[in-house]
Design a protein around this motif. Structure first.
Motif, mmCIF file in Angstrom:
data_model
loop_
_atom_site.group_PDB
_atom_site.id
_atom_site.type_symbol
_atom_site.label_atom_id
_atom_site.label_comp_id
_atom_site.label_asym_id
_atom_site.label_seq_id
_atom_site.Cartn_x
_atom_site.Cartn_y
_atom_site.Cartn_z
ATOM 1 N N GLY A 218 35.187 31.257 39.461
ATOM 2 C CA GLY A 218 35.205 32.549 40.543
ATOM 3 C C GLY A 218 34.843 31.988 41.701
ATOM 4 O O GLY A 218 34.348 30.864 41.865
ATOM 5 N N ASN B 297 42.235 42.859 34.837
ATOM 6 C CA ASN B 297 41.682 42.446 33.419
ATOM 7 C C ASN B 297 40.537 43.026 33.281
ATOM 8 O O ASN B 297 40.124 43.417 32.001
ATOM 9 N N ILE B 298 39.377 42.845 34.222
ATOM 10 C CA ILE B 298 37.972 43.211 34.015
ATOM 11 C C ILE B 298 37.949 44.853 33.773
ATOM 12 O O ILE B 298 37.091 45.248 32.937
ATOM 13 N N LEU C 257 32.276 50.507 38.099
ATOM 14 C CA LEU C 257 32.256 48.966 37.630
ATOM 15 C C LEU C 257 31.711 47.925 38.584
ATOM 16 O O LEU C 257 31.198 47.297 38.258
ATOM 17 N N HIS D 24 30.662 45.336 41.459
ATOM 18 C CA HIS D 24 30.778 44.055 41.681
ATOM 19 C C HIS D 24 31.448 42.998 40.507
ATOM 20 O O HIS D 24 32.104 42.220 40.630
ATOM 21 N N VAL D 25 31.264 43.570 39.411
ATOM 22 C CA VAL D 25 31.995 42.643 38.206
ATOM 23 C C VAL D 25 33.322 42.614 38.416
ATOM 24 O O VAL D 25 33.914 41.671 37.939
ATOM 25 N N ARG E 147 34.962 41.569 40.902
ATOM 26 C CA ARG E 147 35.458 40.638 41.665
ATOM 27 C C ARG E 147 35.112 39.233 41.428
ATOM 28 O O ARG E 147 35.080 38.263 42.226
ATOM 29 N N GLY E 148 34.380 39.192 40.427
ATOM 30 C CA GLY E 148 33.700 37.795 39.965
ATOM 31 C C GLY E 148 34.367 37.189 38.814
ATOM 32 O O GLY E 148 35.183 37.598 38.111
ATOM 33 N N GLY E 149 33.936 36.068 38.627
ATOM 34 C CA GLY E 149 34.160 35.308 37.297
ATOM 35 C C GLY E 149 35.506 34.538 37.293
ATOM 36 O O GLY E 149 35.924 34.395 38.084
ATOM 37 N N THR E 150 35.471 33.876 35.972
ATOM 38 C CA THR E 150 36.724 33.272 35.711
ATOM 39 C C THR E 150 38.075 33.959 36.080
ATOM 40 O O THR E 150 38.367 34.836 35.688
ATOM 41 N N ARG F 226 29.965 36.773 35.892
ATOM 42 C CA ARG F 226 30.883 37.428 36.822
ATOM 43 C C ARG F 226 30.202 37.545 38.197
ATOM 44 O O ARG F 226 30.790 37.115 39.246
ATOM 45 N N THR G 199 29.285 34.332 40.715
ATOM 46 C CA THR G 199 30.172 33.632 41.661
ATOM 47 C C THR G 199 29.850 34.538 42.879
ATOM 48 O O THR G 199 30.110 34.052 43.992
#
Lengths: 341, 341, 341, 341
Positions: B64, B144-145, B270, B272-273, B275-278, D152, D155
């Motif tokens: 990410g 998805n998140i 929700l 910041h999670v 917009r991050g990660g794989t 998440r 990143t």
């Protein structure tokens, strides 16, 4: 209205989202009755019904498979099963039928529509090769699963300096192979759209391993095959039901690479995991939209049509138009897989 | 060619896939040089460059964020930063620039193009509200998140007989809210496209909890707002940078529901999670395709255009055409969210 | 101190967490130097070193595999490779060695320790059969992956009324099979600990399918085998490196079930995906704790010991004590798998 | 035997695995009847029963929450609810009771046992602070969710050069914070076990951002608090039910860091997602083992005990022994979190 509903062919994630939407929209918006048939067309032949109420669709949105069960069976005129279908529909006073399925189910649906039954179809196939629609139910989840597997295999390839061959589904079209190959960063993708030349595959791997890497990932669609006249001969191997033998092309490709390059080469055949489990949000939304659209279409008197995604819109396409056509991966996407290798 | 590259605005998953594709296609296919600028437009102003080679893009496809870093800064004529941009580009002998970003970055890109710089833009925004393209980088992962979070919250709602309010991103458009709401089986979705009436929300929940359930999930976009003249007044609350205050609308909605229905109601923001990660495979493929297309376009002499996904195709759309437009959720998708409640 | 570090045997998730912890603790807490050897013991023989600094361990915590690469090679006295190991260690002025590996690596480590080298070992094996420790690195992630696959296969089994056979890793012990079987709700688990009787397997399936279900899931460890004298004879099949042939037992079991019951039966061989990809939090924490403990032990002058998890504690166990022992699944866990079928 | 069963306190993943195991083992192995009570102790007071058969536990293994529903209610002598519990148990001819719950439920269970009811308890709490057992149901899944969120957020922190504060659950013990902090590679973990000094937190961050990084992740347990007499005063804030106010400590910590360092700092409060959704394999196995063990214990005449995991074994511990004790994170694990920062 009294609307029949069946899911035919192989199961996949997203079917329950469509069933749920059909029941919710049918009962809630229009006051229809939804009569499920168990085990696809077989249940229509056998008169194996399950009326669907709200309680049947609780908590199914995130479940894979199909709550109506399915079977790889299609009615034919030759053996009387087509007549049995029409008799059941009449006996059960079914005024219209929603068929969720792939190639075979859609073909049968069109023939039943020709016999005078009102039919709206919904496309599903993890191969994504149904014409007329950008996406069919199940494909998106399959790509996710295949990509996740390639991600996992990547670390082993790198840690052990290996060539890892991954065989994924895709008989007539390489949608899963190409998409998961791009998403997983595969070095080579072999798809039915482009018969391959093993000499070039080997040359590419040798160059890469000499120049700047000591591992590679090769994704092979089960329907991939060698170019006629090229250095590796291979015929697609079929099992007793006419299905492609899982692992056949993968084993052959892995063996050739190992023999010609000497690189330590291993095969993984993804198999059934590609078609099971929790659907991705995309497949849940697609199933939901298709379900709502199918009930709307049935109610509006449409027949012999299929719900389809085109861009951002859900549209209806005539079933006869898509019959016998296979949607293959376009050149520009094949090229992306190639240039990012 | 010597091509500049920057990522601007908020980070999101899929940016590295685009950067990787640009480097691979630029270096491998055409022999260009790719000069990255750190921290978006700020890096162009400051002349903070990082030439990108193959080693910089190893293993980044599934990561990410952005390896070039980013900043919420856009050049303006008023403060001389636009001039600084042009000076850096000249000093660094940049012949063309690829800008990856959302609304603000695209707007700046178009102005820089007007000043005579060859520019191709790539859209990214988890809000998915850039006009002219079906998808922008980052949106798909965010859905998805958010869906995964709603799935999790669902079981608590059901076990505790609660109303669970989930606030997701989406300032001017409710794409994340509507899509994750449909995918997660939410009972109510509040999006900026349809100003809501708290009286109707409350009536719906009361009816549902009396009739056939004892829990509900309400998804609220951060930019949702009450209909003028309806029973709940609310103005969107902005922070010091002009951004929406996280949790503001969610807290208000949860409090109103609790007060008016007496149902045990809880809020999850929700944040910041999302917009991050794989990145999901879809965002990796989208970024990869956009990256390849951008380099192709630059090489072919295109300028002041943006890569876009339309149906299954990658196309180019003129940047001025999309300027100032917000792509909102169409009525038919809003309706699906409503009828499946 | 100048401490050597190697990862040997098959790769697995969590190795990088251990490497990272060793570097952080070694450099930060004690001011040691950490000298990595590439490709396990082979790198020690070849003198293939990579001094590890903080920059080498950035972003590796969530990455599968091993940044030092690995190889299935162990030094022996017979061919002079044991001498080569000692020479390299002396030449590189290595004062102590941390070895991360499974059975083979630990055995070699103990022999090198006997030759006077200070050694602390860290256990890793997805089979989880190293004695003296509740968990070895990699096992927990493998169980997660196998369970996820069984979850996916479950929906297909149910939708198609099939028996699905899933072959997982586990040569001398059925830890993955038993744990993923319980977690995935498998009907039958075949593990090396309990040689099976195909007659009883068939009888169980027939009873179940008659009584209350029309599908079943059978999990088979690759090292499972039939009870001597029972109705199915089977010898474990080995490949050219002495490894178990993937799919061999699974194919045989699936064929027998199909032939004897007539139920539609399919096989999935999980293979390499079980040992790759992002480690679970448990494997990251385990690797991290083992890494810190190994450096502490080395610094305190310990040798010929292995870090181990016992309950909630990290302890040291003498390497000679665990040599040649295989930790098998205890009876009470085998019973849980059986009674929950 | 006629065995009662309830789940009390907050819901969490893994409860259904325990319920399923109790029903399977109770009905299948011993021929007991299992009588569920809805909504925890409240259902016992109200006589709200649901006899559990095999059909109730189909497909629940992978589902979060509890199919029996739960409530945060505990019987007390003062208000007559304890008497009501005993009356219901007698009226329903319940011979023994299995109680699944946390602190409050276990305390009540012990008191009911003192009144002469045969009771076996099963520990569940995502906080993992029940004494006498290595793990309680729900904790492992919570750590996974928190780690995924930190991954998440990582990143974004890196792409934007920010300090990201993540607040997780953990009132009296920091198990989630410490474990997800280690697994997610957090720079700072604030847990109730070690009252923090904001001066040192700030100094650490300033040093790190000057020396070798421009971002940091700080994980805060909701029950964390400042050291008395240190530079930041803070009292734990409680809501109307005596629960900790979500976000309170997180907001304060983020604000202090922002103010004292000037670094761009953002907060994410994970909240309810930590306790919902599909349980990890570990929680499914733990629930299954506890369920089987509880039925075995009840059948063997045990009472006033709790099932517990100690190392690899399931054992029984007397309920009075664990009453009033809080299991906190041991020093060596806190140290690992610190040295890997």
């Amino acid at each position: 209205m009294r609307i029949g509903l069946l899911t035919g062919g192989g199961d996949c994630p997203g079917l329950n989202a469509a069933i749920r939407a059909i029941v919710k929209q049918g009962l809630g918006e229009y006051g229809h009755q939804i009569i499920g048939f168990r085990n696809g067309w077989k249940g229509v032949v056998d008169g194996d019904i399950q009326p669907l109420e709200r309680q049947h669709i609780r908590n199914v949105l995130s479940m894979g498979g199909t709550l109506l069960s399915t079977a790889r069976f299609h009615p034919r005129e030759e053996d009387g099963s087509m007549d049995a279908v029409l008799q059941t529909l009449e006996a059960e006073k079914i005024e219209a039928l929603i068929c969720i399925g792939g190639d075979g189910t859609l073909h049968a649906a069109s023939k039943v529509a020709d016999a005078g039954v009102k039919i709206v179809a919904i496309p599903k196939t993890i191969d994504n090769d149904v014409a007329g629609t950008d996406l069919s139910i199940g494909f998106h989840t399959a790509v996710n699963i295949a990509t996740e597997a390639i991600d996992r295999i990547h670390t082993t390839a790198e840690s052990h300096n290996r060539v890892m061959v991954v065989e994924v589904m895709g008989r007539h079209a390489g949608w899963i192979a190409v998409n998961s190959g791009i998403a997983g960063g595969a070095e080579i993708v072999l798809a039915p759209e482009e018969p391959f030349d093993m000499d070039r595959v080997v040359k590419f791997l040798q160059h890469r391993h000499k120049a700047h890497a000591n591992f590679s990932i090769v994704v092979v669609a089960e329907g991939a095959h060698a170019r006629q006249g090229s250095s590796m001969e291979y015929e697609v191997q079929l099992g007793k039901y006419g299905e492609i033998v899982a692992g056949a092309i993968g084993e052959r490709v892995a063996a050739e690479i190992q023999a010609r390059t000497g690189f330590d080469t291993r095969l993984t055949v993804l198999g059934h995991v590609q078609r099971g489990g929790t659907p991705t949000p995309t497949d849940r939304i697609l199933g939901s939209r298709f379900g709502v659209a199918a009930v709307d279409a049935i109610t509006a008197g449409e027949t012999n049509v299929m719900t389809a995604l085109q861009g951002e819109d859900i549209v209806l396409v005539p079933l006869p138009e898509i019959a016998g056509r296979v949607k293959q991966v376009p050149d520009d996407l094949l090229r992306v897989a190639r240039v990012l290798a």
